[in-house]
Scaffold this active site. Sequence first.
Site, PDB file in Angstrom:
ATOM      1  N   GLY A  12      77.837  69.007  -7.635  1.00  8.18           N
ATOM      2  CA  GLY A  12      78.088  70.109  -6.709  1.00  8.18           C
ATOM      3  C   GLY A  12      76.848  70.651  -6.028  1.00  8.18           C
ATOM      4  O   GLY A  12      76.791  71.845  -5.699  1.00  8.18           O
ATOM      5  N   SER A  13      75.876  69.802  -5.737  1.00  9.94           N
ATOM      6  CA  SER A  13      74.670  70.334  -5.085  1.00  9.94           C
ATOM      7  C   SER A  13      74.955  70.786  -3.654  1.00  9.94           C
ATOM      8  O   SER A  13      74.339  71.742  -3.171  1.00  9.94           O
ATOM      9  CB  SER A  13      73.530  69.309  -5.122  1.00  9.94           C
ATOM     10  OG  SER A  13      73.803  68.210  -4.289  1.00  9.94           O
ATOM     11  N   HIS A 109      79.966  63.073   4.267  1.00  7.25           N
ATOM     12  CA  HIS A 109      79.919  61.675   3.830  1.00  7.25           C
ATOM     13  C   HIS A 109      78.475  61.192   3.967  1.00  7.25           C
ATOM     14  O   HIS A 109      77.846  61.410   5.006  1.00  7.25           O
ATOM     15  CB  HIS A 109      80.856  60.824   4.693  1.00  7.25           C
ATOM     16  CG  HIS A 109      80.887  59.398   4.258  1.00  7.25           C
ATOM     17  ND1 HIS A 109      81.566  58.986   3.117  1.00  7.25           N
ATOM     18  CD2 HIS A 109      80.300  58.290   4.763  1.00  7.25           C
ATOM     19  CE1 HIS A 109      81.389  57.685   2.966  1.00  7.25           C
ATOM     20  NE2 HIS A 109      80.631  57.234   3.949  1.00  7.25           N
ATOM     21  N   LEU A 144      90.514  57.632   5.742  1.00  6.71           N
ATOM     22  CA  LEU A 144      89.362  57.931   4.888  1.00  6.71           C
ATOM     23  C   LEU A 144      88.040  57.857   5.658  1.00  6.71           C
ATOM     24  O   LEU A 144      87.773  56.867   6.345  1.00  6.71           O
ATOM     25  CB  LEU A 144      89.327  56.926   3.724  1.00  6.71           C
ATOM     26  CG  LEU A 144      88.204  57.131   2.696  1.00  6.71           C
ATOM     27  CD1 LEU A 144      88.417  58.409   1.902  1.00  6.71           C
ATOM     28  CD2 LEU A 144      88.089  55.925   1.778  1.00  6.71           C
TER      29      LEU A 144
HETATM   30  C1  GRF Z   1      77.024  63.645  -1.736  1.00  3.07           C
HETATM   31  O1  GRF Z   1      76.134  62.609  -1.425  1.00  3.07           O
HETATM   32  C2  GRF Z   1      78.145  63.690  -0.750  1.00  3.07           C
HETATM   33  O2  GRF Z   1      77.786  63.292   0.529  1.00  3.07           O
HETATM   34  C3  GRF Z   1      79.109  62.680  -1.324  1.00  3.07           C
HETATM   35  O3  GRF Z   1      79.002  62.813  -2.710  1.00  3.07           O
HETATM   36  C4  GRF Z   1      77.739  63.396  -3.045  1.00  3.07           C
HETATM   37  C5  GRF Z   1      78.048  64.670  -3.766  1.00  3.07           C
HETATM   38  O4  GRF Z   1      76.914  65.302  -4.248  1.00  3.07           O
HETATM   39  N1  GRF Z   1      80.426  62.891  -0.784  1.00  3.07           N
HETATM   40  P1  GRF Z   1      77.022  66.798  -4.786  1.00  3.07           P
HETATM   41  O5  GRF Z   1      78.146  66.823  -5.803  1.00  3.07           O
HETATM   42  O6  GRF Z   1      77.294  67.698  -3.619  1.00  3.07           O
HETATM   43  O7  GRF Z   1      75.701  67.063  -5.427  1.00  3.07           O
END
Ligand code: GRF
Length: 209
Positions: A12-13, A109, A144
């Site tokens: 969830g960064s 994405h 998607l």
């Molecule tokens: C990110 O690279 C996002 O683009 C992809 O999955 C990853 C999630 O990272 N969909 P985080 O959970 O937000 O750290």
Amino acid sequence: MKNIVILISGRGSNMQAIVRAAKSEQWPCRIAAVISNRADAEGLAFAAEHGIATAVVPSKSFPSRDDFDAALRAEIDKFAPDLVVLAGFMRILTPAFVEHYAGRMLNIHPSLLPSFPGLATHRQALAAGVKFHGATVHFVTAELDHGPIVEQAVVPVLPEDTEHALAERVLAQEHVIYPRSVRRFIEDRLSIENGLVRVDHAAGKPATT
Ligand code: GRF
């Protein structure tokens, strides 16, 4: 005051970057809930520590994708969202679910769409030998990793790059463009015309892109 619901599956960064920006820039919105399909998603603890409601709708407990999506939708709609933000939410959503949130659901994405949809985007980029890679914020449509593009960030691919190094470089940019896109949505500066996103640069802060 608009309500935002954020969906995560893991660390969830991106969610954290959005929560921090909303707080420090005093966005006129409420992060109403962070919802995960996995009870062990690390990001849930951060949300709880920040006083945000959390919920888990475990994807494994439902017999079908339709049943899961119906349960997820019921949970999300408890918070009357104006915007649903997919932030590393690793589930393919049914067309009915996507339709319900049409025009009010964003995803990020980790590639320059339409290149490299799907998984392992950094590996795909290295294998293709592209010299530039990046990330895309887009409105979610039934197909998607498609949908009207809100914003993209570009990073160079360096000769010595590993998948991990490239992912880190892209992620740093995700944390810039995703909060900015969400803010623009909150400020009613995004519209979709003929399948393309128009950003109203006249309103709000001077645009940086
Ligand atoms: C990110 O690279 C996002 O683009 C992809 O999955 C990853 C999630 O990272 N969909 P985080 O959970 O937000 O750290």
